[in-house]
Design an enzyme around this catalytic site. Sequence first.
Site, short mmCIF file in Angstrom:
data_model
loop_
_atom_site.label_atom_id
_atom_site.label_comp_id
_atom_site.label_asym_id
_atom_site.label_seq_id
_atom_site.Cartn_x
_atom_site.Cartn_y
_atom_site.Cartn_z
N SER A 225 3.86 -0.20 33.94
CA SER A 225 3.36 1.22 34.28
C SER A 225 4.35 2.03 33.87
CB SER A 225 3.17 1.22 35.56
OG SER A 225 2.58 2.66 36.09
N HIS B 250 0.06 8.77 30.93
CA HIS B 250 0.18 7.62 31.67
C HIS B 250 -0.61 6.41 31.48
CE1 HIS B 250 -2.20 5.21 34.89
NE2 HIS B 250 -0.93 5.07 35.24
N ASN C 262 -1.11 1.96 32.39
CA ASN C 262 -0.84 0.67 33.35
C ASN C 262 -1.54 -0.41 33.14
OD1 ASN C 262 -2.14 -0.37 35.99
ND2 ASN C 262 0.15 -0.15 36.41
N VAL C 263 -0.93 -1.66 32.91
CA VAL C 263 -1.75 -2.78 32.74
C VAL C 263 -1.04 -3.70 33.87
CG1 VAL C 263 -2.46 -2.75 30.36
CG2 VAL C 263 -0.04 -3.34 30.75
N ARG C 264 -1.96 -4.44 34.59
CA ARG C 264 -1.61 -5.08 35.69
C ARG C 264 -2.55 -6.45 35.84
NH1 ARG C 264 -4.04 -0.65 36.80
NH2 ARG C 264 -5.98 -0.45 38.09
N HIS D 199 -9.31 9.28 22.21
CA HIS D 199 -10.30 8.48 22.65
C HIS D 199 -11.13 7.68 21.57
CE1 HIS D 199 -11.42 9.94 26.67
NE2 HIS D 199 -10.89 11.17 26.19
N GLY E 50 5.63 -2.06 50.66
CA GLY E 50 6.94 -1.85 50.92
C GLY E 50 7.68 -1.97 49.42
N GLY E 51 7.38 -1.58 48.38
CA GLY E 51 8.08 -1.67 47.29
C GLY E 51 8.94 -0.58 46.97
#
Length: 330
Positions: free
Chosen positions: A124, A138, A140-142, A177, A290-291
């Site tokens: 991220s 921004h 993010n890849v998860r 885009h 809890g990160g």
Amino acid sequence: MGAWSAALRDLARTSSLPRCPLRSYCTFMPPSSSNLQAIEAYLIALQDRICASVESFEPVLRFREDAWQRPEGGGGRTRVLSGGKVFEQAGIGFSRVSGNALPPSASQHRPELAGCAWSALGVSLVFHPLNPYLPTTHMNVRYFEAQTKDGQTIWWFGGGFDLTPFYPFDEDIRHWHGVAREVCEPFGAEVYPRYKKWCDEYFYLKHRKETRGVGGLFFDDHVVGGFDNSFAFLRAVGDGFLRAYLPIVEKRHATPCGEREREFQLYRRGRYVEFNLVYDRGTLFGLQSGGRTESILMSMPPRLRFEYGFTPEEGSAEARLMDYLQPREW
């Protein structure tokens, strides 16, 4: 081509990704440990490549890295570059973490997984440029896995990228885009419209009745076509980010600006904070699970300002921004 030509050459391989038409979700066999290793290797390399691209714009500064461990399971490496000539702050983190009970922010759309054991891997980033004419961005890849109470493994991918300009340029937004559309095209004509719409809806400040920026892509619960095709889509999104953002950096980072533009940039950064603390599921997930707080909140801008009842002057460049903060087609 300048600082980003090498990065584009590295990404040429994405053109050969397999087609995966968007269709109804199905149940597939869980990924093997070798697949998890492949995801981790890709994400670590992606973080390295993006850091190298950012550093190519900074003559002196380099990312500071914090390697950390999470008591409940896993760890990661957080990298932050602060006080640069181009990037006032650029933060990018890799993590591979696990826990015994999936927090509410991650099970909101999958209530049957509430309280299940889980594992997650991801990269991220949030970049806050110094020049007000260069947009914040921004990405993010998860990847997530959850173990159901009857022993089944449920997995899915998620991520996306979005752009937040303060002084928008139509050509930049069309390019952004355009790359997003190219990323999705090998996987079916329906993919870009669906995930573009999801991005517009997700990054929306309901209390302000405006989008956070001009959108891009957002996806979650992605299992389309099985593991191999879903992982290929994740890689396409991750690799596509540099193609989308670096040309804008090249074009706008040295645009002349003054105190007026800087003050407006700082004011609008407040909207970024509002969204992240009130709505963002990633921020909530990190805090609820809890990160590591410093890593979770590295998305926050280093400087911003709030001003009661601010209204830009009618007809000004600042007022023009509001025309872009409602969903539109590009």
